[in-house]
Every structure is written in C-alpha cells, then in structure tokens.
Design a protein around this motif. Structure first.
Motif, short mmCIF file in Angstrom:
data_model
loop_
_atom_site.label_atom_id
_atom_site.label_comp_id
_atom_site.label_asym_id
_atom_site.label_seq_id
_atom_site.Cartn_x
_atom_site.Cartn_y
_atom_site.Cartn_z
N GLU A 61 29.21 9.82 39.24
CA GLU A 61 29.64 10.54 38.11
C GLU A 61 31.15 10.35 37.66
N ASP A 62 31.94 10.41 38.62
CA ASP A 62 33.36 10.36 38.27
C ASP A 62 33.50 9.12 37.40
N PHE A 63 33.07 8.00 37.88
CA PHE A 63 33.16 6.79 36.98
C PHE A 63 32.35 6.93 35.78
N LYS A 64 31.27 7.38 35.73
CA LYS A 64 30.44 7.56 34.24
C LYS A 64 31.03 8.29 33.40
N LYS A 65 31.88 9.25 33.84
CA LYS A 65 32.54 10.43 32.89
C LYS A 65 33.41 9.48 32.15
N LEU A 66 34.07 8.38 32.45
CA LEU A 66 35.02 7.41 31.85
C LEU A 66 34.37 6.71 30.42
N GLU A 67 32.95 6.57 30.90
CA GLU A 67 32.29 6.07 29.73
C GLU A 67 31.61 7.15 28.78
N THR A 68 31.48 8.44 28.98
CA THR A 68 31.27 9.48 28.20
C THR A 68 32.15 10.03 27.51
N GLU A 69 33.35 10.14 28.20
CA GLU A 69 34.56 10.61 27.63
C GLU A 69 35.41 9.70 26.67
N ASN A 70 34.73 8.61 26.45
CA ASN A 70 35.14 7.60 25.49
C ASN A 70 36.78 6.82 26.07
N VAL A 71 36.67 6.96 27.52
CA VAL A 71 38.28 6.38 27.97
C VAL A 71 37.77 4.76 28.19
N ILE A 72 36.66 4.39 28.75
CA ILE A 72 36.31 2.90 28.65
C ILE A 72 34.95 2.46 28.01
N VAL A 73 34.84 1.09 28.01
CA VAL A 73 33.56 0.51 27.76
C VAL A 73 33.35 -0.32 28.96
N TYR A 74 32.35 -0.16 29.56
CA TYR A 74 32.09 -0.99 30.89
C TYR A 74 31.30 -2.15 30.42
N LEU A 75 31.85 -3.23 31.20
CA LEU A 75 31.02 -4.50 31.10
C LEU A 75 30.93 -5.07 32.16
#
Length: 148
Positions: A61-75
């Motif tokens: 969840e900690d990592f997924k928050k980076l995506e949902t909070e527009n910090v990163i795009v994960y590829l």
C-alpha cells in the motif's frame, strides 16, 4: 452507414492506441501530472530478488500510494523465462528497447527513477534495501528536490 463509420473509427483508434507504447504513455502521463517515472527491470518468474522486490515493496500500500497520489508513474520491464508467462512480441520488443537504453548491463532487479523526459535521477541495483515505507519516502524526497 453508421456501421461503416463505427468500424472505421474503431480501426483508426486501435492503430493509434497500439502505436503509443507504454513508455511513451508513461512519459506523457508523467509530464501532464508532474510525476516521476519509476522503471523496474525484472525477471518475474526466475529472479528471486525481483520476486521479493515486487512482494515486499511494489505490491504494498505504501508503494501504491505513490501512484495514486501522482508522485510516480510505475513501469515494469519484465523478462520472464517460463513459456506460460511469455509476453506479446510487441511488449518484448519494447522491454528490450528499454533495456538497451537503461539497462545495458542486464542487471536484475534494476530500478531507475526518471524525470518525465527520461533523465535518470537515481538507480538501485539489486534488491532495494529497507521496506516500502522507506523507499516511498526516498522517492518523495527526490521529487521534492525536483520542484525547486
């Protein structure tokens, strides 16, 4: 006439959609949302550190928050070996292209933090030390320095 128009529209849309690969989409999204790109090279079905990285960090969840909070795009550029896990030819080609550009040594796992233009800001070779919270915090701090 409606059917012909609809069919023509779908054909054109599908060609345009396939022409824009996941790398270009990630860069576009990152630029629009002022995000960073986290590119991870993995061997999802043979690389034990890659599997641990995904389980202990990427899937949290900690990592997924980076995506949902527009910090990163994960590829994820995955290179599976088992026949049942093989990717499409198009995706294999794109992952190989990303490896030619960013992972010429063939390190697995290899994680890069990039800006929206594709410039490398930070790299991690092998399993990322610490937990998902510490990793997320480090990414957030790097993003903050990019704003200045």
């Amino acid at each position: 006439m409606k059917t012909i128009f609809s069919t023509l529209f779908l054909v054109v849309f599908s060609v345009v959609f396939h022409a824009q690969n996941k790398w270009e989409t990630a860069k576009k999204t990152a630029l629009e949302n002022k995000e960073l790109i986290l590119l991870n090279f993995s061997g999802s079905d043979w690389c034990i550190p890659c599997i641990k990285l995904h389980k202990n960090i990427i899937e949290t969840e900690d990592f997924k928050k980076l995506e949902t909070e527009n910090v990163i795009v994960y590829l994820n550029a995955d290179f599976p070996r088992n026949k049942k896990n093989q990717l499409s030819a198009e995706l294999k080609k794109e992952n190989a292209s990303l490896a030619d550009q960013y992972n010429q040594k063939g390190i697995f796992p290899y994680t890069l933090l990039l800006n929206a233009e594709g410039k490398v800001l930070k790299t991690w070779e092998g399993l990322i030390p610490g937990d998902a919270l510490a990793f997320s915090k480090e990414i957030r701090e790097i993003k903050e320095t990019q704003k200045q």
